[in-house]
Design a protein around this motif. Structure first.
Motif, short mmCIF file in Angstrom:
data_model
loop_
_atom_site.label_atom_id
_atom_site.label_comp_id
_atom_site.label_asym_id
_atom_site.label_seq_id
_atom_site.Cartn_x
_atom_site.Cartn_y
_atom_site.Cartn_z
N VAL A 84 58.57 72.74 20.06
CA VAL A 84 58.13 71.51 19.40
C VAL A 84 58.35 70.28 20.27
N GLU A 85 58.93 70.46 21.46
CA GLU A 85 59.15 69.31 22.34
C GLU A 85 57.81 68.75 22.78
N GLY A 86 57.67 67.45 22.71
CA GLY A 86 56.43 66.79 23.10
C GLY A 86 55.45 66.62 21.94
N ILE A 87 55.82 67.09 20.76
CA ILE A 87 54.98 66.93 19.58
C ILE A 87 55.59 65.83 18.73
N ALA A 88 54.75 64.92 18.23
CA ALA A 88 55.26 63.81 17.42
C ALA A 88 54.54 63.81 16.07
N GLU A 89 55.18 63.21 15.07
CA GLU A 89 54.55 63.08 13.75
C GLU A 89 53.28 62.25 13.91
N GLY A 90 52.22 62.69 13.25
CA GLY A 90 50.94 61.99 13.33
C GLY A 90 50.00 62.59 14.37
N ASP A 91 50.50 63.48 15.24
CA ASP A 91 49.65 64.11 16.25
C ASP A 91 48.60 64.99 15.57
N GLU A 112 63.20 70.41 14.63
CA GLU A 112 63.55 70.93 15.96
C GLU A 112 64.57 72.05 15.88
N GLY A 113 65.46 72.01 14.89
CA GLY A 113 66.47 73.04 14.74
C GLY A 113 65.87 74.42 14.52
N LYS A 114 64.82 74.48 13.70
CA LYS A 114 64.16 75.74 13.41
C LYS A 114 62.94 75.96 14.29
N GLY A 134 56.47 76.35 16.25
CA GLY A 134 56.01 75.43 17.28
C GLY A 134 55.07 76.06 18.29
N ASP A 135 55.18 77.39 18.50
CA ASP A 135 54.30 78.03 19.48
C ASP A 135 52.95 78.42 18.89
N GLN A 136 52.72 78.10 17.61
CA GLN A 136 51.45 78.43 16.97
C GLN A 136 50.49 77.25 16.91
N ILE A 137 50.86 76.14 17.55
CA ILE A 137 49.97 74.98 17.55
C ILE A 137 49.77 74.45 18.96
N ARG A 138 48.66 73.73 19.12
CA ARG A 138 48.35 73.09 20.40
C ARG A 138 47.96 71.65 20.09
N VAL A 139 48.58 70.71 20.79
CA VAL A 139 48.31 69.29 20.54
C VAL A 139 46.93 68.93 21.10
N LEU A 140 46.08 68.34 20.26
CA LEU A 140 44.76 67.89 20.68
C LEU A 140 44.78 66.41 20.99
N ASP A 141 45.37 65.62 20.10
CA ASP A 141 45.38 64.18 20.27
C ASP A 141 46.74 63.65 19.81
#
Length: 145
Positions: A84-91, A112-114, A134-141
């Motif tokens: 989940v590192e590098g992912i922010a709320e609203g992404d 982040e804990g889980k 966290g490994d099931q998503i990819r940040v688009l924007d």
């Protein structure tokens, strides 16, 4: 005792690390072949003289970088960074695994804990929060950019 950088042929880092450890030399304590480090293996050993003895016998080993490092310089290779590192709320993200694969969603909450992210699917008629790893998503924007 120190950490030595052993130069290897590209894509042969794990093979070289395994061969070094299989030799069971008393002066070699550990070998590390991090994915993020190409053509090098980090080896914990008493001194660099042992590499001169074994370098001819290990295929794909190209030599040793002069000098030694401390554990502080390789510590960042030892602890895995969370997905989940590098992912922010609203992404805006795309789900790349699971039952909602291919769906776009917006990040609502990050645990982040889980190592989990709660997202809200875009094309759902009723907004339903879905929690995924966290490994099931990819940040688009990202809103940070």
């Amino acid at each position: 005792m120190g950490i030595f950088a052993v130069k290897t042929t590209a894509s042969q880092e794990r093979t070289v690390a395994d061969m070094i450890m299989n030799r069971e030399e008393e002066s070699i304590h550990a070998a590390l072949a991090p994915d993020s480090l190409t053509s090098y293996v980090m080896v914990e050993a008493d001194d660099s003289a042992v590499f001169e003895r074994i370098s001819d016998e290990i295929p794909h080993m190209r030599g040793v970088v002069p000098g030694k490092s401390g554990i502080a310089e390789v510590e960042h290779f030892l602890s895995p960074k969370p997905d989940v590192e590098g992912i922010a709320e609203g992404d805006i993200v795309e789900l790349i695994a699971g039952p909602f694969k291919g769906e776009k969603a917006q990040v609502q909450r990050i645990d982040e804990g889980k190592d989990q992210v709660t997202v809200e699917l875009y094309e759902a008629t009723v907004p339903i929060p879905v929690t995924v790893r966290g490994d099931q998503i990819r940040v688009l924007d990202s809103e940070e950019r």
